[in-house]
Design an enzyme around this catalytic site. Structure first.
Site, short mmCIF file in Angstrom:
data_model
loop_
_atom_site.label_atom_id
_atom_site.label_comp_id
_atom_site.label_asym_id
_atom_site.label_seq_id
_atom_site.Cartn_x
_atom_site.Cartn_y
_atom_site.Cartn_z
CE LYS A 1 -0.28 -0.36 5.03
NZ LYS A 1 -1.07 -0.91 6.15
NE ARG B 1 -6.90 0.59 11.24
CZ ARG B 1 -5.68 0.35 10.79
NH1 ARG B 1 -4.74 1.27 10.89
NH2 ARG B 1 -5.36 -0.79 10.24
CE1 TYR C 1 11.07 32.07 5.10
CE2 TYR C 1 11.35 29.70 4.92
CZ TYR C 1 11.11 30.93 4.33
OH TYR C 1 10.89 31.00 2.98
CG MET D 1 8.44 23.89 0.21
SD MET D 1 7.45 24.87 -0.92
CE MET D 1 6.24 25.56 0.18
C1 LIG Z 1 -0.31 -1.85 6.81
C2 LIG Z 1 -0.90 -3.15 7.17
C3 LIG Z 1 -0.09 -4.29 7.29
C4 LIG Z 1 1.42 -4.24 7.25
O1 LIG Z 1 1.87 -3.72 8.49
P1 LIG Z 1 3.43 -3.54 8.82
O2 LIG Z 1 3.43 -3.08 10.23
O3 LIG Z 1 3.93 -2.49 7.89
O4 LIG Z 1 4.08 -4.84 8.61
C5 LIG Z 1 -0.72 -5.52 7.49
N1 LIG Z 1 -2.08 -5.60 7.59
C6 LIG Z 1 -2.87 -4.51 7.52
C7 LIG Z 1 -4.33 -4.66 7.66
C8 LIG Z 1 -2.31 -3.25 7.32
O5 LIG Z 1 -3.10 -2.16 7.27
#
Ligand SMILES: *Cc1c(COP(=O)(O)O)cnc(C)c1O
Length: 361
Positions: free
Chosen positions: A41, A131, A253, A301
């Site tokens: 992801k 969640r 800054y 920036m």
């Molecule tokens: C992001 C995620 C993972 C991977 O988690 P890591 O801590 O990066 O290994 C696995 N399962 C779900 C549902 C996630 O959202």
């Protein structure tokens, strides 16, 4: 796509051999019957799916997870392997999922209702994140009315990065208790539980599939101990200018840093627009030949100023055009994250889009 970014002052080097080695190290932790899915992801945690996914597939990965459907399409462009979307099944999306052979992770009774019987799916049981995910007390009813069996039953840990938290064991207990209360066919469905830290700490939860993310990319899944993974990302940045700030002058800054003495300063062409958080102002370090150079004043920036005057006499100070280390042998992604008040995940997913990217070593 990999932006070539000619003349960029910042270079991000992605070591695909280390990424593959990390995949293999995680594979070595689990029985051969356990599939090692790769979580890619957020564009493979900032590395780029077009680089990471083929490398992981070559290392043996055959199942990928993303958060959004649009990410799944980017992964689909580079692999024929199964891809699952963690974010659920939006209303009206089922035909697109089916067309591109994308597996939805069903997080709610609404998701389950929206999923046609012929679209393979994963059920996500919430065991403590609050969640996304099905509430444990609802799963039996949903299972008794299910149009088809899911491919996997999944849950996700809240505190597996914490070596002493008892909550991970409690989540495993809740998951198993939930599954034990389901109709027989549901009890035979494979499980997917562990993120990176869970893989290293909870072999009892390896089951039929694990879902590591950060450990693949070189983050430390066991922060209290030495990192068992190989670093994957290096970032270096070129000094645009070296100057002497005079005693009593200020830097940057809002004049947050007043020089106590004449100070050699180096300015680099990287800032918060490149993912170097402003929270590093006045406290984080870059490295020159292994020696820390403190950030002076505010991170802006596109620019950061560091002090280069207090290096040991044996270390000649850097010049304009020399490269400073941001992430590398002397500053891990976890260490930089801590000095920016965040975690490796946020550092990686914020990696600059305008840096030159070099793939391999
Ligand atoms: C992001 C995620 C993972 C991977 O988690 P890591 O801590 O990066 O290994 C696995 N399962 C779900 C549902 C996630 O959202």
């Amino acid at each position: 796509m990999i932006a070539p970014a000619p003349h960029s002052p910042t270079r991000i080097t992605l070591d695909t051999a280390a990424l593959q080695e990390n995949y293999k190290r995680l594979t070595a932790h689990v029985p051969a019957s356990c599939q090692v899915a790769a979580v890619v992801k957020a564009n493979a945690y900032g590395l780029g799916v077009e680089v990471a996914v083929p490398a992981l597939e070559q290392a043996g990965a055959r199942f990928f997870y993303v958060a959004h459907f649009s990410e799944a399409l980017a992964v689909r462009a580079v692999t024929g392997c199964p891809i699952a979307v963690l974010g659920g099944l939006p209303q009206g999306a089922a035909a697109d999922y089916k067309h591109h052979k994308i597996i939805p992770v069903l997080n709610s009774p609404e998701d389950i209702a929206a999923c046609p019987a012929d679209l393979p799916a994963i059920w996500h049981i919430d065991t403590g994140m609050n969640r996304l995910g099905l509430r444990t007390e609802d799963v039996a009813t949903l299972a008794s009315r299910a149009k088809s069996l899911p491919l996997l039953m999944m849950t996700h840990f809240a505190s597996s990065d914490d070596a002493v938290s008892p909550f991970t064991a409690e989540q495993i207990r809740r998951f198993d208790a939930c599954i034990a209360g389901l109709p027989k066919p549901f009890q035979l469905i494979p499980h997917s539980i562990c993120n990176s830290s869970g893989v290293l700490r909870h072999p009892e939860a390896h089951r039929q599939q694990i879902r590591p993310g950060i450990a693949l990319y070189g983050g430390n899944p066991t922060p209290e101990a030495a990192n068992p993974m190989r670093p994957v990302v290096e970032i270096t940045t070129k000094i645009l200018q070296v100057r002497t700030g005079k005693a009593g002058e200020t830097v940057g800054y809002n004049q947050t840093e007043t020089l106590a003495a004449d100070t050699q300063l180096a300015t680099i062409g990287l800032g918060y627009a490149d993912g170097f958080f402003r929270s590093g102002s006045g406290r984080a370090h870059l490295y020159w030949r292994g020696f820390p150079c403190k950030i002076m004043g505010r991170v802006s920036m596109d620019l950061i100023t560091v002090a280069i005057g207090s290096l040991p006499p044996t270390c000649p100070p850097p010049q304009q055009g020399d490269w400073l280390e941001i992430i590398g042998p002397h500053q891990s992604v976890d260490h930089l994250g801590a000095s920016l008040g965040t975690i490796s995940y946020e550092v990686l997913t914020s990696l600059s889009h305008r840096a030159e990217r070099i793939i391999g070593i």
